[in-house]
Structures are given as C-alpha cells and as structure tokens.
Write an enzyme that holds these catalytic residues in place. Structure first.
Site, PDB file in Angstrom:
ATOM      1  N   CYS A 149       0.590  -1.108   0.124  1.00  0.00           N
ATOM      2  CA  CYS A 149       0.200   0.259  -0.040  1.00  0.00           C
ATOM      3  C   CYS A 149       0.830   1.050  -0.204  1.00  0.00           C
ATOM      4  CB  CYS A 149      -0.743  -0.187   1.588  1.00  0.00           C
ATOM      5  SG  CYS A 149      -2.386  -1.467   1.437  1.00  0.00           S
TER       6      CYS A 149
ATOM      7  N   ASP B 245      10.075  -6.577  -8.846  1.00  0.00           N
ATOM      8  CA  ASP B 245      10.479  -7.584  -7.431  1.00  0.00           C
ATOM      9  C   ASP B 245      12.331  -6.540  -7.516  1.00  0.00           C
ATOM     10  OD1 ASP B 245       9.421  -9.918  -5.851  1.00  0.00           O
ATOM     11  OD2 ASP B 245      11.270  -9.217  -5.780  1.00  0.00           O
TER      12      ASP B 245
ATOM     13  N   ASN C  28       2.087 -16.891  -4.244  1.00  0.00           N
ATOM     14  CA  ASN C  28       2.579 -17.777  -2.650  1.00  0.00           C
ATOM     15  C   ASN C  28       0.646 -17.012  -1.798  1.00  0.00           C
ATOM     16  OD1 ASN C  28       4.863 -18.411  -3.500  1.00  0.00           O
ATOM     17  ND2 ASN C  28       6.240 -16.282  -3.366  1.00  0.00           N
TER      18      ASN C  28
ATOM     19  N   GLY D  93       5.258 -19.439   1.740  1.00  0.00           N
ATOM     20  CA  GLY D  93       6.334 -18.641   1.293  1.00  0.00           C
ATOM     21  C   GLY D  93       5.604 -17.296   0.982  1.00  0.00           C
TER      22      GLY D  93
ATOM     23  N   HIS E 291      -0.612 -10.441  -4.441  1.00  0.00           N
ATOM     24  CA  HIS E 291      -0.326 -10.021  -5.944  1.00  0.00           C
ATOM     25  C   HIS E 291       0.376 -11.239  -6.871  1.00  0.00           C
ATOM     26  CE1 HIS E 291       2.674 -11.267  -2.550  1.00  0.00           C
ATOM     27  NE2 HIS E 291       3.546 -11.648  -3.518  1.00  0.00           N
TER      28      HIS E 291
ATOM     29  N   HIS F  25       2.836 -12.765  -9.580  1.00  0.00           N
ATOM     30  CA  HIS F  25       4.739 -12.887  -9.276  1.00  0.00           C
ATOM     31  C   HIS F  25       4.650 -13.264 -10.896  1.00  0.00           C
ATOM     32  CE1 HIS F  25       6.332 -13.124  -5.886  1.00  0.00           C
ATOM     33  NE2 HIS F  25       5.986 -13.557  -5.228  1.00  0.00           N
TER      34      HIS F  25
HETATM   35  P1  AMP Z   1       5.705 -13.244  -1.544  1.00  0.00           P
HETATM   36  O1  AMP Z   1       6.898 -14.084  -1.447  1.00  0.00           O
HETATM   37  O2  AMP Z   1       5.101 -13.980  -2.408  1.00  0.00           O
HETATM   38  O3  AMP Z   1       5.046 -12.226  -1.156  1.00  0.00           O
HETATM   39  O4  AMP Z   1       6.704 -11.995  -2.292  1.00  0.00           O
HETATM   40  C1  AMP Z   1       7.090 -10.720  -1.934  1.00  0.00           C
HETATM   41  C2  AMP Z   1       8.056 -10.120  -2.772  1.00  0.00           C
HETATM   42  O5  AMP Z   1       7.861  -8.642  -2.663  1.00  0.00           O
HETATM   43  C3  AMP Z   1       9.217 -10.830  -2.845  1.00  0.00           C
HETATM   44  O6  AMP Z   1       9.964 -11.303  -4.231  1.00  0.00           O
HETATM   45  C4  AMP Z   1      10.241  -9.935  -2.426  1.00  0.00           C
HETATM   46  O7  AMP Z   1      11.605 -10.207  -2.871  1.00  0.00           O
HETATM   47  C5  AMP Z   1       9.056  -8.157  -3.081  1.00  0.00           C
HETATM   48  N1  AMP Z   1       9.284  -7.622  -1.867  1.00  0.00           N
HETATM   49  C6  AMP Z   1       9.684  -7.385  -1.135  1.00  0.00           C
HETATM   50  N2  AMP Z   1       9.347  -5.715  -0.238  1.00  0.00           N
HETATM   51  C7  AMP Z   1       9.855  -4.951  -1.923  1.00  0.00           C
HETATM   52  C8  AMP Z   1       9.316  -3.072  -2.400  1.00  0.00           C
HETATM   53  N3  AMP Z   1      10.059  -2.429  -1.447  1.00  0.00           N
HETATM   54  N4  AMP Z   1      10.247  -3.526  -3.380  1.00  0.00           N
HETATM   55  C9  AMP Z   1       9.971  -4.145  -4.474  1.00  0.00           C
HETATM   56  N5  AMP Z   1       9.552  -5.641  -4.370  1.00  0.00           N
HETATM   57  C10 AMP Z   1       9.387  -5.950  -2.617  1.00  0.00           C
END
Ligand code: AMP
Length: 117
Positions: A6, A29, A86, A92, A99, A101
């Site tokens: 957010c 990412d 995830n 994970g 979101h 990926h």
């Molecule tokens: P998940 O594990 O599916 O919840 O994915 C969360 C993703 O958010 C991970 O791949 C992180 O590398 C990414 N992430 C966390 N903080 C940031 C950020 N500030 N900017 C870009 N990606 C982020």
C-alpha cells in the site's frame, strides 16, 4: 494500514514502476528471481486469495488484464512467462497484500517447483 505494498502504491516507498492504471500497479521485484520479475498488485488492499468475495472478485480480472498488457509491452508473450501467487505463510507469502509474480527468462524458467525432500 501498515502494508508495504500500500505504501508503494502511495509512493511512500520507492519502486520501479512498470505499469499503472486506475486499479492496478506493477513494479520490479527488489530481489528478482529471473531477468523479468514483476509484481502486480491491486490498489484495493486484500491480504490473499482467501480474502476474495463476490464484491471484490474483480480484483483478479483487473490483475490479469494488467498482466496481458504488461506481457505485451515487455515483449515476453512469445518467450512465455510464469505467474506465481504465494498464498499463505506456508506457501512462501511474505507480503500480505495480494500480488502476482510475473517471471520470464528467454532461456526458460526450469521446472515449476524445485524437488522437495
Ligand atoms: P511473496 O513472498 O510472494 O509475498 O513475495 C513478496 C515479494 O516482494 C518478494 O519477492 C520480495 O522480493 C518483494 N519485495 C519486498 N519488498 C519489496 C520492495 N520494497 N520493492 C519491491 N519488491 C519487494
């Protein structure tokens, strides 16, 4: 709300924007697992798929229409791309704002899952 995604939407945390419309925001990412690794999020906060109901189910059509647009603009339709969600800690999920990926690599992405012991 103390949600980092957010805050990214509001511009309070910096991100590399890939796509934005009135509903959806997409950005690179921070810890990419492939040459193309884009996160696609809805501007309406839900925490995961299990937060879906008949009122907010449009979130997924909004997200997937954005994926279509992003994949065309990023020129990855031909080489293909993988969508990962995830859902839940055990799968994970680290950020509890729904979101997708988008992952893509011109030399391929390998098997869907690493073999577990
Ligand atoms: P998940 O594990 O599916 O919840 O994915 C969360 C993703 O958010 C991970 O791949 C992180 O590398 C990414 N992430 C966390 N903080 C940031 C950020 N500030 N900017 C870009 N990606 C982020």
């Amino acid at each position: 709300m103390d949600c980092i995604f957010c805050k990214i939407i509001k511009g309070e945390i910096p991100s590399t924007k890939i796509f934005e419309n009135e509903n959806v925001y997409a950005f690179n990412d921070i810890n990419p697992k492939a040459p193309v690794h884009i996160l696609v999020i809805h501007k309406k906060h839900t925490k995961d798929i299990n937060d879906t109901n008949s009122e907010n189910a449009h979130i997924f059509s909004d997200l997937f229409l954005a994926v279509k647009d992003i994949s065309e603009k990023q020129n990855i339709v031909e080489q293909g791309y993988r969508i990962i969600i995830n859902n839940g800690k055990g799968a994970g999920q680290e950020v509890f704002h729904t979101h997708l990926h988008i992952l893509s690599n011109e030399t391929g992405l390998g098997p869907l899952l690493a073999k577990s012991e």
